[in-house]
Design an enzyme around this catalytic site. Sequence first.
Site, PDB file in Angstrom:
ATOM      1  N   HIS A  71       5.840 -29.454 -25.233  1.00 20.02           N
ATOM      2  CA  HIS A  71       5.061 -30.554 -25.809  1.00 20.02           C
ATOM      3  C   HIS A  71       5.909 -31.373 -26.780  1.00 20.02           C
ATOM      4  CE1 HIS A  71       1.396 -29.209 -23.999  1.00 20.02           C
ATOM      5  NE2 HIS A  71       1.255 -28.122 -24.736  1.00 20.02           N
TER       6      HIS A  71
ATOM      7  N   HIS B 209       6.485 -22.757 -24.966  1.00 18.57           N
ATOM      8  CA  HIS B 209       5.374 -23.632 -24.547  1.00 18.57           C
ATOM      9  C   HIS B 209       5.302 -24.871 -25.444  1.00 18.57           C
ATOM     10  CE1 HIS B 209       1.102 -24.419 -23.227  1.00 18.57           C
ATOM     11  NE2 HIS B 209       1.080 -25.002 -24.419  1.00 18.57           N
ATOM     12  N   GLU B 210       5.293 -24.648 -26.760  1.00 20.37           N
ATOM     13  CA  GLU B 210       5.162 -25.767 -27.691  1.00 20.37           C
ATOM     14  C   GLU B 210       6.400 -26.654 -27.681  1.00 20.37           C
ATOM     15  OE1 GLU B 210       2.387 -26.469 -28.854  1.00 20.37           O
ATOM     16  OE2 GLU B 210       1.389 -24.574 -28.375  1.00 20.37           O
TER      17      GLU B 210
END
Length: 433
Positions: A28, A24-25
Amino acid sequence: MTTLMMILGIVVFVVGLLVSIAWHELGHLSTAKLFGIRVPQYMVGFGPTLFSRKKGDTEYGIKAIPLGGYIRMIGMFPPGEDGKIEARSTSPFRSMVEDARAAAFEELQPGDETRLFYTRKPWKRVIVMFAGPFMNLILAVGLFFTVLMGFGITQQTNTVASVSDCVIQASAKRDTCKASDPQSPAKAAGLQAKDKIVSFNGITTDKWNTLSDEIRESAGKTVPIVVERDGQQKTLTAKIATNQVAKKDSSGQITDGYVKAGFLGFTAATGVVHQSFGDSVSWMTDRVGDAVDSIVALPAKIPALWDAAFGDGPREADSPMGVVGAARVGGDIAGLDIPATQKVAMSLMLVAGFNLSLFLFNMLPLLPLDGGHIAGALWEALRRNFARVFRRPDPGPFDVAKLMPVAYVVAGIFVCFTILVLIADVVNPVKIS
């Protein structure tokens, strides 16, 4: 051995959880760097740092509590109206805004003026914030496809497990026949256990839902049934009865309530069935719908969750479950008396479902979730385009920091809900069999 397997199942889920957070990170991080935003930190977990290493201008690390993760971007919020970080205020709400604004600039270095998050165009900020949840969606879809098409899932088949002796209404909730109960059409037609139904009323199908629908729609009709028995095909004839049966939803799942429909009178055997690409897409679409419904229904489930945690209420199978509860389920899966391939498949399904939930939850248009920042960027784009069309002055960046009091309220609600779920997961966990 069972305890060891349960511990192994929990470890497998925790590893899957950490991979999901890191993935997920990474969404980003990669898009932020793509658009030239400086990212001082990329961390998996919260609390004390266990390991970290700096590469370039980013510190990569793992923290002690595996309940989330984050990246730190410079300039998440614009400066105050005077172009500077505003002086502190005695107002608690203003203090929240100023604290958030100060944190966005606390690691500012010379040359970072052109690498601030808020200075990027709204569509770029939307991509950066959407990339994290999108990575979870990609992982969920990949795992679902792997299980559905590679391992297969346990579901009802067209093979007969047992034949009912008589016609009994579903609401009667009994298995024993009475003298007044008519003989079941399956029994009268000579259907036997282990028969595989090849076609029904001239319709060839190997899918249980299709066969079930055809039976339900054939009430009162006399139909031919082709079965495969001992390697040979045999044609039987049955007059389908009209009976009260359990209601099904659009995906073929049994739901509350009953309907009048056709009834043949046999129990379908279950087996591991590999899904086609089309069936997999349909299955995942249904699961996304179920997940959305579950999120919408969360507030209504809180009383029952409270009763399960602090009272003597039962823990429902569809009760909200946190990381601890999911880890326990992972341990239960490892301890089940089923083939190892199905244990792997169920574990992958658990991680996939977790990632799907992460995607949907993070897309809620509320700060501090990713969806809140996306909503802020979209609102900024809307009002700037509105000003351009009507030849008004550019309103400038939308100051998301002013919504921090709301973000703290939302975060507080999430924390309270998380604690409630944690207590329920410990004292009255969701169990599988």
